[in-house]
Motif scaffolding. Structure first.
Motif, PDB file in Angstrom:
ATOM      1  N   PRO A 127      -3.750  -7.296  -1.644  1.00 18.34           N
ATOM      2  CA  PRO A 127      -3.494  -6.615  -2.918  1.00 18.34           C
ATOM      3  C   PRO A 127      -2.130  -5.911  -2.988  1.00 18.34           C
ATOM      4  O   PRO A 127      -1.536  -5.830  -4.044  1.00 18.34           O
ATOM      5  CB  PRO A 127      -4.625  -5.584  -3.005  1.00 18.34           C
ATOM      6  N   ASP A 128      -1.611  -5.439  -1.857  1.00 18.21           N
ATOM      7  CA  ASP A 128      -0.308  -4.754  -1.905  1.00 18.21           C
ATOM      8  C   ASP A 128       0.830  -5.673  -1.463  1.00 18.21           C
ATOM      9  O   ASP A 128       1.884  -5.212  -1.021  1.00 18.21           O
ATOM     10  CB  ASP A 128      -0.343  -3.478  -1.054  1.00 18.21           C
ATOM     11  N   SER A 181       4.127  -7.529  -1.499  1.00 21.33           N
ATOM     12  CA  SER A 181       5.280  -7.017  -2.247  1.00 21.33           C
ATOM     13  C   SER A 181       6.564  -7.832  -2.112  1.00 21.33           C
ATOM     14  O   SER A 181       7.600  -7.430  -2.633  1.00 21.33           O
ATOM     15  CB  SER A 181       5.609  -5.597  -1.748  1.00 21.33           C
TER      16      SER A 181
END
Ligand code: AMP
Length: 287
Positions: free
Chosen positions: A105-106, A108
């Protein structure tokens, strides 16, 4: 009967298998795919088996290379069929990660390859090559193969991957495999399944047109004339043309006046709702 192929879904399990092969002194090839495998993909697996002791095929429909308006949700998937086809070729391992494994989910990071990603498919699909570059960089680092095999069918993508591996010093040899076609010349593609029967009858014109453009250019017809004739033929046959271009085969730079090295004619077009791409080499002039 072909033996079963093991499937791993985590990077950790992939690395464990590859490390065991390496410890035994074996070489490893990776063939990245999005599944729904056809003869084009399978030709790359055969090439991988020829060039390395072990062949890993990754199957991952990569969400970062689809724009919101594109076909991520309907992209063909056939895990059972894929597994059978790969078993018949003696594939050593399938890497089929979950979306969460690839993109927590994170997540980047985005890999952006300038220059060769620009123009052609990059012009109309602005996020596409950075999505491809991001996932391919991850797959190469996850597997650390000796070679990775990609198809000439996605010619611009092949050059993007070559540049990416070189620029990031990823120690892998990128190998290109020839385009595999249906008997009528249409390049095999998972997306051909979207074509209606009528579109399927028209679709081979994409290949015959670029073959004719390439032959005309090789025969000395002015480049812009040959390209214009090809574009007009496709538009008249109901293609919604994105591009039909002549480019340097290595740099992908446009060629305006004269062909003095390896060159390719590349095309991208919609037929109804289906986006098709293809490319051919310009035959060498006889001295
Ligand atoms: P895809 O599953 O469409 O992402 O394709 C996976 C790999 O198979 C890419 O390296 C493609 O270039 C290659 N490929 C797809 N279609 C063909 C084809 N008709 N001939 C050769 N390679 C292909």
């Amino acid at each position: 009967m072909a033996k079963r192929v093991g499937t791993v879904r985590s990077v950790r399990a992939l690395r464990k298998r590859v490390a065991a092969w390496r410890a035994a002194g074996e070489t490893v090839a990776l063939v990245p795919t999005m599944g729904a495998l056809h003869e084009g993909h399978l030709s790359l697996v055969r090439l991988a088996k020829k060039r390395a002791d072990r062949a890993v095929v990754s199957i991952f429909v990569n969400p970062t290379q689809f724009a919101p308006s594109e076909d991520l949700g309907t992209y063909p998937r056939d895990e059972v069929g894929d597994r059978k086809k790969l078993a018949a070729l003696d594939t050593d391992l399938i890497f089929s990660p979950t979306e969460k494994e690839m993109y927590p989910p994170d997540f980047s990071t985005r890999v952006q390859v300038a220059d060769v990603s620009e123009g052609l498919c990059g012009a109309s699909r602005p996020q596409f090559f950075s999505g491809v570059a991001t996932v391919v960089a991850k797959l190469l680092i996850q597997c650390l193969p000796d070679i990775a095999v990609f198809g000439d069918k996605d010619y611009q993508q092949l050059l993007v991957v070559r540049r990416l591996a070189r620029d990031l010093d990823i120690p892998v040899k990128i190998v290109g495999g020839p385009v595999v076609r249906e008997p009528d010349g249409l390049a095999m593609s998972s997306r051909n399944a979207y074509l209606t029967p009528k579109e399927r009858r028209i679709a081979p014109l994409l290949h015959s047109t670029i073959e004719d453009v390439a032959a005309d250019i090789a025969a000395g017809r002015p480049i812009e004339d040959a390209l214009t004739a090809g574009r007009e033929r496709l538009i008249a046959a109901a293609f919604d043309l994105d591009y039909l271009e002549l480019r340097d085969a290595q740099s992908l730079k446009p060629i305006e006046d004269e062909v003095d090295g390896p060159a390719r004619v590349l095309v991208g077009a919609y037929l109804g709702r289906t986006r098709l791409i293809d490319n051919v080499a310009v035959p060498r002039k006889r001295p």
